[in-house]
Design an enzyme around this catalytic site. Structure first.
Site, PDB file in Angstrom:
ATOM      1  N   LYS A  92      52.270  35.440  46.640  1.00  0.00           N
ATOM      2  CA  LYS A  92      52.945  35.327  45.470  1.00  0.00           C
ATOM      3  C   LYS A  92      54.248  34.421  44.929  1.00  0.00           C
ATOM      4  CE  LYS A  92      50.585  37.923  44.251  1.00  0.00           C
ATOM      5  NZ  LYS A  92      49.553  38.132  44.836  1.00  0.00           N
TER       6      LYS A  92
ATOM      7  N   HIS B  76      49.785  31.269  54.279  1.00  0.00           N
ATOM      8  CA  HIS B  76      50.963  31.951  53.965  1.00  0.00           C
ATOM      9  C   HIS B  76      51.532  31.735  55.204  1.00  0.00           C
ATOM     10  CE1 HIS B  76      49.762  33.020  50.077  1.00  0.00           C
ATOM     11  NE2 HIS B  76      49.394  34.169  50.353  1.00  0.00           N
TER      12      HIS B  76
ATOM     13  N   SER C 134      56.396  40.854  42.375  1.00  0.00           N
ATOM     14  CA  SER C 134      55.099  40.441  42.391  1.00  0.00           C
ATOM     15  C   SER C 134      54.428  40.900  43.646  1.00  0.00           C
ATOM     16  CB  SER C 134      55.090  38.468  42.443  1.00  0.00           C
ATOM     17  OG  SER C 134      53.877  38.016  42.298  1.00  0.00           O
TER      18      SER C 134
END
Ligand code: PPS
Length: 303
Positions: free
Chosen positions: A60, A120, A150
């Site tokens: 995010k 990620h 988020s």
């Protein structure tokens, strides 16, 4: 699940059960999504190539935005070429795997160079070959509070994640690093350290919002490209929040396991939304957590 409005792959119900609201599983100490953990050996031994470009982020933080920018720069602003597939197909997500879709490691092993790859992963669990091959990497960081908000809304709409619980519960899990990909603080700090030794362009989501054209130019130079100003302007226009929200190749509307009626993937795209979500008490607790976690780094954020 009858009320849920989302694309689901055509796989047997028992396989779907394993992917919808799965528990987190630790791989080399980092919590990740169950189906991703089951492909972890292939990620660990993944062979990077020298001309790979890696886009690394904590979730995010602007991954999709910078991916679209990179894809357009590689294609010299050619919109048609960049629209030839959804962004998650053009920039495969290294550690992703699940029923009804090929694992990204399989896709990437067959993909022609030069590849652009999303991850990620925490720096310490990134497959070693990326460091050994000294690949170029673009890291995007976003302030901890907006990421928390988020991420919470993303957990609500993306059924490949565990149940988020209430906002308060989610915020606690986030501070404990008990969310997919672990601790935000460790992520941003470790990657910040690695930039001293490796070819890492470290960007901030907030800077991209304040001066998108300037940040696109930075990315372009880092990639060793030199595009005319009109092309940079075209890329800027086509990677605005509004343009990407309306673009089915960028807004994840074709991705399975997501219910955009709960919260769209392209949600707000702003800076400071945490002020609408944190209570005064939550903010105080978070500030204490933040001072503790960030006391040993010179990395700072606009909050
Ligand atoms: S993911 O799932 O981790 O890959 O998500 P990621 O792409 O990193 O982050 C999603 C958030 O980025 C916002 N976004 C943008 N903001 C501004 N401009 C553009 N072009 C843009 N594209 C995506 C998106 O709206 C998510 O943030 P929130 O705060 O939830 O709106």
């Amino acid at each position: 699940m009858a009320h849920v409005k989302m694309n689901l792959p055509d796989v047997p119900p028992e396989e779907l059960q394993a992917v919808l609201r799965p528990a987190l599983i630790r791989v080399d100490g980092m919590p990740t999504l169950g189906p991703f953990a089951r492909n972890w050996e292939n990620v660990r031994k993944f062979q990077a190539r020298e001309d790979d470009l890696l886009i690394a982020t904590y979730p995010k933080s602007g991954t999709t935005w910078v991916s679209k920018i990179v894809d357009l720069i590689m294609n010299r602003g050619d919109l048609e070429k960049s629209q030839k597939g959804a962004i998650f197909e053009r920039v495969p997500f290294l550690e992703s795997a699940g029923p009804g879709m090929p694992s990204a490691t399989d896709v990437l092993n067959k993909m022609d160079s030069p590849r652009v790859i999303k991850t990620h992963l925490q720096a310490e669990v990134l497959p070693k070959s990326f460091w050994e091959k000294n690949c170029k990497m673009i890291y995007v960081a976003r302030n901890a509070k907006d990421v928390a908000v988020s991420y919470y809304h993303f957990y609500r709409m993306a059924y490949g994640h565990p149940e988020p619980g209430t906002w308060d519960e989610f915020l606690n899990s986030y501070m404990e690093g008990n969310v997919a990909f672990g601790s935000w603080a460790k992520h941003v700090k470790d990657w910040w350290k690695m930039r001293k030794q490796y070819k890492i362009l470290y960007l901030f989501y907030e800077d991209m919002l304040l001066d998108p054209r300037g940040e696109i130019e930075k990315v372009m130079k880092f990639m060793g490209k030199d595009l005319p100003i009109e092309v940079v302007e075209k890329i800027n226009k086509n990677t605005s929040f509004k343009a990407m929200k309306e673009n089915p190749m960028a807004n994840y509307s074709t991705f399975p396991y997501m219910d955009h009626s709960i919260s769209p993937f392209m949600r707000k795209g702003i800076f400071g939304d945490w002020k609408n979500q944190f209570t005064v008490a939550q903010n105080e607790i978070f500030d204490q957590y933040y001072s503790r976690e960030m006391s040993d780094t010179d990395l700072t954020f606009r909050m």
